[in-house]
Design an enzyme around this catalytic site. Sequence first.
Site, PDB file in Angstrom:
ATOM      1  N   GLY A 202       1.197   3.312   2.252  1.00 25.30           N
ATOM      2  CA  GLY A 202       2.428   3.402   1.216  1.00 25.30           C
ATOM      3  C   GLY A 202       2.219   3.658  -0.242  1.00 25.30           C
ATOM      4  O   GLY A 202       1.075   4.346  -0.553  1.00 25.30           O
ATOM      5  N   THR A 236       0.733  -4.865   2.294  1.00 26.14           N
ATOM      6  CA  THR A 236       1.241  -3.223   1.919  1.00 26.14           C
ATOM      7  C   THR A 236       2.397  -3.496   1.287  1.00 26.14           C
ATOM      8  O   THR A 236       2.257  -2.966  -0.283  1.00 26.14           O
ATOM      9  CB  THR A 236       1.267  -2.275   3.141  1.00 26.14           C
ATOM     10  N   HIS A 239       1.725  -5.286  -2.136  1.00 29.73           N
ATOM     11  CA  HIS A 239       1.024  -4.258  -2.880  1.00 29.73           C
ATOM     12  C   HIS A 239       2.033  -3.336  -3.611  1.00 29.73           C
ATOM     13  O   HIS A 239       1.902  -3.284  -4.975  1.00 29.73           O
ATOM     14  CB  HIS A 239      -0.278  -3.558  -2.220  1.00 29.73           C
ATOM     15  N   GLU A 240       2.512  -2.553  -3.118  1.00 30.84           N
ATOM     16  CA  GLU A 240       3.669  -1.525  -3.500  1.00 30.84           C
ATOM     17  C   GLU A 240       4.797  -2.010  -4.215  1.00 30.84           C
ATOM     18  O   GLU A 240       4.939  -1.497  -5.357  1.00 30.84           O
ATOM     19  CB  GLU A 240       4.250  -0.859  -2.185  1.00 30.84           C
ATOM     20  N   HIS A 243       3.582  -2.637  -7.820  1.00 28.00           N
ATOM     21  CA  HIS A 243       3.442  -1.357  -8.370  1.00 28.00           C
ATOM     22  C   HIS A 243       5.079  -1.239  -8.896  1.00 28.00           C
ATOM     23  O   HIS A 243       5.237  -0.961 -10.095  1.00 28.00           O
ATOM     24  CB  HIS A 243       3.042  -0.103  -7.737  1.00 28.00           C
ATOM     25  N   HIS A 249      -3.172  -0.750 -10.428  1.00 24.81           N
ATOM     26  CA  HIS A 249      -4.362  -1.241  -9.574  1.00 24.81           C
ATOM     27  C   HIS A 249      -5.300  -1.934 -10.829  1.00 24.81           C
ATOM     28  O   HIS A 249      -5.311  -1.484 -11.691  1.00 24.81           O
ATOM     29  CB  HIS A 249      -4.920  -0.076  -9.036  1.00 24.81           C
ATOM     30  N   ASP A 259      -6.210  -2.156 -16.529  1.00 27.46           N
ATOM     31  CA  ASP A 259      -5.006  -2.429 -15.605  1.00 27.46           C
ATOM     32  C   ASP A 259      -3.752  -2.985 -16.536  1.00 27.46           C
ATOM     33  O   ASP A 259      -2.635  -3.304 -15.951  1.00 27.46           O
ATOM     34  CB  ASP A 259      -5.143  -3.436 -14.492  1.00 27.46           C
ATOM     35  N   THR A 264      -6.921 -10.390 -15.794  1.00 30.16           N
ATOM     36  CA  THR A 264      -7.936  -9.791 -14.740  1.00 30.16           C
ATOM     37  C   THR A 264      -9.252  -9.322 -15.159  1.00 30.16           C
ATOM     38  O   THR A 264      -9.175  -8.361 -16.067  1.00 30.16           O
ATOM     39  CB  THR A 264      -7.160  -8.717 -14.071  1.00 30.16           C
TER      40      THR A 264
END
Length: 422
Positions: A202, A236, A239-240, A243, A249, A259, A264
Amino acid sequence: MKKNFYAIALACLGLGTFAAQAQDQRASSVDLSSQMPTRQCATMDVLEAQMAADPSLAKRMAAVERHTAQAVANTANRVNAIVTIPVVVHVVYNTAAQNVSQAQIDAQIKVLNDDFAKANSDASLIPSAFTGVAAGTNVRFVLAQRTPTGAPTTGVVRRSTKTRSFSSNDFVKYTSKGGSDAWPASQYLNLWLCNLGQGLLGYAQFPGGAAATDGVVCLYSSVPGGTASNYNKGRTATHEVGHWLNLRHIWGDANCGNDLVSDTPTQQTSNGGCPTFPKVTCGNQGDMSMNYMDYTYDACMYMFTMGQSARMDALFASGGSRASLATSLGGTAPRAAAATISAATEVAMYPNPASNVLNLTLPQTTATKGWSVQVYDLRGHQMKQAVYNGQGQVSVAQLPKGLYQMTLTDGQQTIRQRFEKQ
């Protein structure tokens, strides 16, 4: 931890070498949907290509980052309300197998809602080192119920295509190129499901990009129950969409990179498969490999952090680049009659989100039997464990966490409103 934002705000927009395969404008004809050994996300490659084609994009993204830094720092004005984003799913298929079923689409929306609310069952696996920063977010998702012209919709657009597979060149986002045109980015999240070549799972577009290509593209077989081995639990899309909501990431796309999130841990590079915690890199206490913004298998990613949630919230604050989605009517079904509209404005639900009891303030009715109330999940299944007592209270204690639609009728008018069980 992370460097000061202002020292890296512009530097973060300078990316690594653009992969040669992302420059190739020809779509591969090979279906690798069940053969991917590692997660492949083309988001950063797409960003570099877009920046090369549009020099003004870097300035727009820098402005997004300045606003984000200000919003994150200004905790007093931080957005704390739930924002429900209407989603239009473009299913672009060349074979019957690629024509993703409605049941799988519904399951994908549920995975998004569970993951972003920290209602996912595997959140219990978060290591104790990170439980203090693990967080749900204020973002929820619902299939669109209204088109840009105001007509009813299921929120799913299906397009048959002669293209055997797509690359990261955005052709899937144009009907004229074998794909499906985006709906207005200011009102909807566009999610394209299609066959991707080049081993891609993706890619997404960050805030600040062109409206015509705004949204998320996922391999059709990555949805829950799909055939992409190790990548078929719907993560997926999680995750996308991360973004799309301005998350990078987790390794910052560089050796011990940044990031732009303070809670994190800095890590050396991406993690694949299912690492055993702790895997120590860059002097940290262990990589946060179970974060949705790493590259692990679907079964081994299960958390966002408070810092990541704050970055998302910034997009919906005043002046945020996705603030218009908070008031979009795309997730609300069009009303059939004016009487229904006026009645709905007289209904109050509180507290919303609710944990045990949802209180209703209903308009007066001349119907002899009064109001009846039913609760449905977002797939249209009635939730009989939600019980209305006839006196303005609905017991929701037995409902699983998530979003629901309540239907109220007195036999003459019908009102539909959404609420969240927390």
